[in-house]
Design a protein around this motif. Sequence first.
Motif, PDB file in Angstrom:
ATOM      1  N   ALA A  33      -9.610   2.210   3.228  1.00 41.37           N
ATOM      2  CA  ALA A  33     -10.715   3.240   3.133  1.00 41.37           C
ATOM      3  C   ALA A  33     -10.490   3.896   4.472  1.00 41.37           C
ATOM      4  CB  ALA A  33     -11.716   2.722   2.789  1.00 41.37           C
ATOM      5  N   THR A  34     -10.836   5.249   4.488  1.00 39.92           N
ATOM      6  CA  THR A  34     -11.225   5.789   5.771  1.00 39.92           C
ATOM      7  C   THR A  34     -12.656   5.493   6.599  1.00 39.92           C
ATOM      8  OG1 THR A  34     -12.113   7.655   4.363  1.00 39.92           O
ATOM      9  CG2 THR A  34      -9.775   7.945   5.016  1.00 39.92           C
ATOM     10  N   PRO A  35     -12.594   5.583   7.783  1.00 36.82           N
ATOM     11  CA  PRO A  35     -13.872   5.092   8.419  1.00 36.82           C
ATOM     12  C   PRO A  35     -15.116   5.575   8.151  1.00 36.82           C
ATOM     13  CG  PRO A  35     -12.128   5.634  10.041  1.00 36.82           C
ATOM     14  CD  PRO A  35     -11.551   6.181   8.598  1.00 36.82           C
ATOM     15  N   LEU A  36     -15.427   7.011   7.804  1.00 34.20           N
ATOM     16  CA  LEU A  36     -16.730   7.433   7.792  1.00 34.20           C
ATOM     17  C   LEU A  36     -17.022   7.300   6.082  1.00 34.20           C
ATOM     18  CD1 LEU A  36     -16.568  11.003   9.688  1.00 34.20           C
ATOM     19  CD2 LEU A  36     -17.997   8.876  10.074  1.00 34.20           C
ATOM     20  N   LEU A  37     -16.340   7.373   5.323  1.00 36.54           N
ATOM     21  CA  LEU A  37     -16.581   7.042   3.875  1.00 36.54           C
ATOM     22  C   LEU A  37     -16.857   5.548   3.685  1.00 36.54           C
ATOM     23  CD1 LEU A  37     -13.945   9.450   2.106  1.00 36.54           C
ATOM     24  CD2 LEU A  37     -16.355   9.650   2.440  1.00 36.54           C
ATOM     25  N   PHE A  38     -16.040   4.789   4.252  1.00 38.59           N
ATOM     26  CA  PHE A  38     -16.271   3.263   4.364  1.00 38.59           C
ATOM     27  C   PHE A  38     -17.716   3.020   4.990  1.00 38.59           C
ATOM     28  CE2 PHE A  38     -16.291  -0.908   6.506  1.00 38.59           C
ATOM     29  CZ  PHE A  38     -16.224  -1.733   5.647  1.00 38.59           C
ATOM     30  N   ALA A  39     -17.900   3.417   5.990  1.00 39.05           N
ATOM     31  CA  ALA A  39     -19.183   3.120   6.556  1.00 39.05           C
ATOM     32  C   ALA A  39     -20.355   3.757   5.562  1.00 39.05           C
ATOM     33  CB  ALA A  39     -19.364   4.175   8.189  1.00 39.05           C
ATOM     34  N   GLY A  40     -20.079   5.125   5.314  1.00 41.36           N
ATOM     35  CA  GLY A  40     -21.018   5.383   4.114  1.00 41.36           C
ATOM     36  C   GLY A  40     -21.672   4.526   3.102  1.00 41.36           C
ATOM     37  N   LEU A  41     -20.495   4.118   2.445  1.00 37.18           N
ATOM     38  CA  LEU A  41     -20.315   3.243   1.317  1.00 37.18           C
ATOM     39  C   LEU A  41     -21.235   2.259   1.507  1.00 37.18           C
ATOM     40  CD1 LEU A  41     -16.916   3.817  -0.349  1.00 37.18           C
ATOM     41  CD2 LEU A  41     -19.075   4.600  -1.326  1.00 37.18           C
ATOM     42  N   ARG A  42     -20.809   1.129   2.622  1.00 31.82           N
ATOM     43  CA  ARG A  42     -21.550   0.080   2.726  1.00 31.82           C
ATOM     44  C   ARG A  42     -22.908   0.225   3.046  1.00 31.82           C
ATOM     45  NH1 ARG A  42     -20.224  -2.797   8.420  1.00 31.82           N
ATOM     46  NH2 ARG A  42     -22.023  -3.901   7.639  1.00 31.82           N
ATOM     47  N   GLY A  83     -20.940   4.820  12.975  1.00 34.55           N
ATOM     48  CA  GLY A  83     -20.091   5.630  13.067  1.00 34.55           C
ATOM     49  C   GLY A  83     -18.961   5.341  14.425  1.00 34.55           C
ATOM     50  N   PHE A  84     -19.512   5.145  15.318  1.00 37.01           N
ATOM     51  CA  PHE A  84     -18.993   4.698  16.540  1.00 37.01           C
ATOM     52  C   PHE A  84     -17.996   3.486  16.206  1.00 37.01           C
ATOM     53  CE2 PHE A  84     -21.835   7.197  19.391  1.00 37.01           C
ATOM     54  CZ  PHE A  84     -21.129   8.177  19.472  1.00 37.01           C
ATOM     55  N   GLN A  85     -18.980   2.606  15.521  1.00 30.97           N
ATOM     56  CA  GLN A  85     -18.567   1.121  15.263  1.00 30.97           C
ATOM     57  C   GLN A  85     -17.005   1.212  14.405  1.00 30.97           C
ATOM     58  OE1 GLN A  85     -19.804  -1.865  12.279  1.00 30.97           O
ATOM     59  NE2 GLN A  85     -21.416  -1.579  13.937  1.00 30.97           N
ATOM     60  N   THR A  86     -17.186   1.848  13.382  1.00 30.27           N
ATOM     61  CA  THR A  86     -16.085   1.961  12.236  1.00 30.27           C
ATOM     62  C   THR A  86     -14.967   2.489  12.845  1.00 30.27           C
ATOM     63  OG1 THR A  86     -18.000   2.330  10.563  1.00 30.27           O
ATOM     64  CG2 THR A  86     -15.639   2.345   9.850  1.00 30.27           C
ATOM     65  N   PHE A  87     -15.183   3.659  13.638  1.00 31.68           N
ATOM     66  CA  PHE A  87     -13.800   4.347  14.144  1.00 31.68           C
ATOM     67  C   PHE A  87     -13.260   3.468  15.265  1.00 31.68           C
ATOM     68  CE2 PHE A  87     -15.382   8.292  12.457  1.00 31.68           C
ATOM     69  CZ  PHE A  87     -14.112   8.955  12.165  1.00 31.68           C
ATOM     70  N   GLY A  88     -14.135   2.871  16.006  1.00 31.26           N
ATOM     71  CA  GLY A  88     -13.630   1.882  17.215  1.00 31.26           C
ATOM     72  C   GLY A  88     -13.097   0.590  16.490  1.00 31.26           C
ATOM     73  N   LEU A  89     -13.632   0.148  15.500  1.00 30.29           N
ATOM     74  CA  LEU A  89     -12.841  -1.128  14.750  1.00 30.29           C
ATOM     75  C   LEU A  89     -11.654  -0.883  14.329  1.00 30.29           C
ATOM     76  CD1 LEU A  89     -13.565  -4.158  14.253  1.00 30.29           C
ATOM     77  CD2 LEU A  89     -14.660  -3.202  12.084  1.00 30.29           C
ATOM     78  N   SER A  90     -11.200   0.576  13.961  1.00 25.32           N
ATOM     79  CA  SER A  90      -9.819   0.874  13.589  1.00 25.32           C
ATOM     80  C   SER A  90      -8.809   0.818  14.346  1.00 25.32           C
ATOM     81  CB  SER A  90      -9.888   2.004  12.598  1.00 25.32           C
ATOM     82  OG  SER A  90     -10.333   3.071  13.612  1.00 25.32           O
ATOM     83  N   SER A 158     -21.229   2.256  20.756  1.00 26.00           N
ATOM     84  CA  SER A 158     -22.055   1.339  19.669  1.00 26.00           C
ATOM     85  C   SER A 158     -23.105   0.782  20.494  1.00 26.00           C
ATOM     86  CB  SER A 158     -21.026   0.427  18.892  1.00 26.00           C
ATOM     87  OG  SER A 158     -20.003   1.103  18.338  1.00 26.00           O
ATOM     88  N   THR A 159     -22.349   0.132  21.397  1.00 25.41           N
ATOM     89  CA  THR A 159     -23.842  -0.896  22.195  1.00 25.41           C
ATOM     90  C   THR A 159     -24.796  -0.160  22.773  1.00 25.41           C
ATOM     91  OG1 THR A 159     -21.890  -2.180  22.715  1.00 25.41           O
ATOM     92  CG2 THR A 159     -23.620  -2.798  23.868  1.00 25.41           C
TER      93      THR A 159
END
Length: 303
Positions: A33-42, A83-90, A158-159
Motif C-alpha cells: 500500500a501507499t503511505p498516506l492511504l495505509f496510514a488513513g486506513l489503519r 504522516g511523518f511516521q509512515t513516510f519515514g518508515l518506508s 514524528s518524535t
Amino acid sequence: MQLSRTNTFILLTFLVAMWGVNWPLSKYALEFATPLLFAGLRITIGGLLLLIFAIPRYRNLNLKHTWHIYLISAILNIILFFGFQTFGLSMMPAGLFSTIVFMQPVLLGIGAWLWLGESMNGFKIVGLILGFIGVAVISINDGSGNISTVGVLLGLASTVTWSFGTIYMKKSSAKVDAIWLTTLQMIFGGIVLLITGSAVENWTEIVWNQPFISTLSVIAIFCTALTWLVFFLLVRSGEAGKMGSFNFLVPLIAIVVSVIFLGETITAKMVVGLILIIVGIVLVNLQMRSMKDRENRLEGSTD
C-alpha cells in the motif's frame, strides 16, 4: 479501579509488545500500500472500533465547547505524527526508525520542563544529549546505503509532533473525556489522511491480497485500537507512570522482530547509535520513575 500487579504486568506486556511489533508489521504492510492511504486506513478503522466504547460515554463529549481540543490533538497526534511516521518508515529499517521515534520520552521531558513546569535535572540533560548523539551517529553516511537522511528527519519530525501532542493532551486532559479525545482524533485524522492520500496517491496501487488485509487488520485492531484502550485502563488505575520504564523495550522488540522476519541487518554504526539512544531513553525514564515514587511517598505521608 486498582489493578493487581499481575494484571498490570500483563497489560504492560501487551502494550509494549504491540508497540514493538507495530513497526515491522507496518513496514511489511507498506509493501502492498501507499503511505498516506495505509496510514488513513489503519487509523480510521481503529477509531471506528473505539467508537463502540466511546458512544456509551456520550454525555462526556461536550463537543460545542471542546471541539478545538479534538482538532488540535488530531493534527499533532494523528495527521502529522502518523504522516511523518509512515513516510519515514518506508525509507528506513523498521527497528532503527522506531528507535528514533521512541526518543519521545527524552523530548517529552524537555517539553514538560518548558510548558508543564516539571523539573529539569542531570538525568534528563544527559539523556537528551546521548539521544541526539545517537541519532547523529546513525545519520552519518558511511556508504552502506541503509540510512536515509530524509528518513531520519521524518523520524525526528514524528518524535517532535508526538511530544507536542502528548503535552497538549496533558494540558487539556481535565477538559475532555480521554476515550472521546482518542476516538475523535483518530476518526478525524484518519479521514483527513484518506482524503489527502486519495488526492496524491492511487487506490489502485493497493494490493488487496490476504497478507495485506490480515496485516492491516492486526495493526488496526491490536496495535491501534486495543493499545489505546489498555493505555487508558492503566491511566485510570494509576499505573501510567510505570509505562515510561518499559518504553525502551519497544525499539528493542521492533529490532529483533525486524531482523528475524524482515531480514533487516544492523551495522556497527547503527549499534553504537542505538545504544546511545536507548541509554538516553533509560536515563530519562529512570528519573521519571524515581520522581513518581517520591510523589507517591509524599502523598502517602499526607493521608
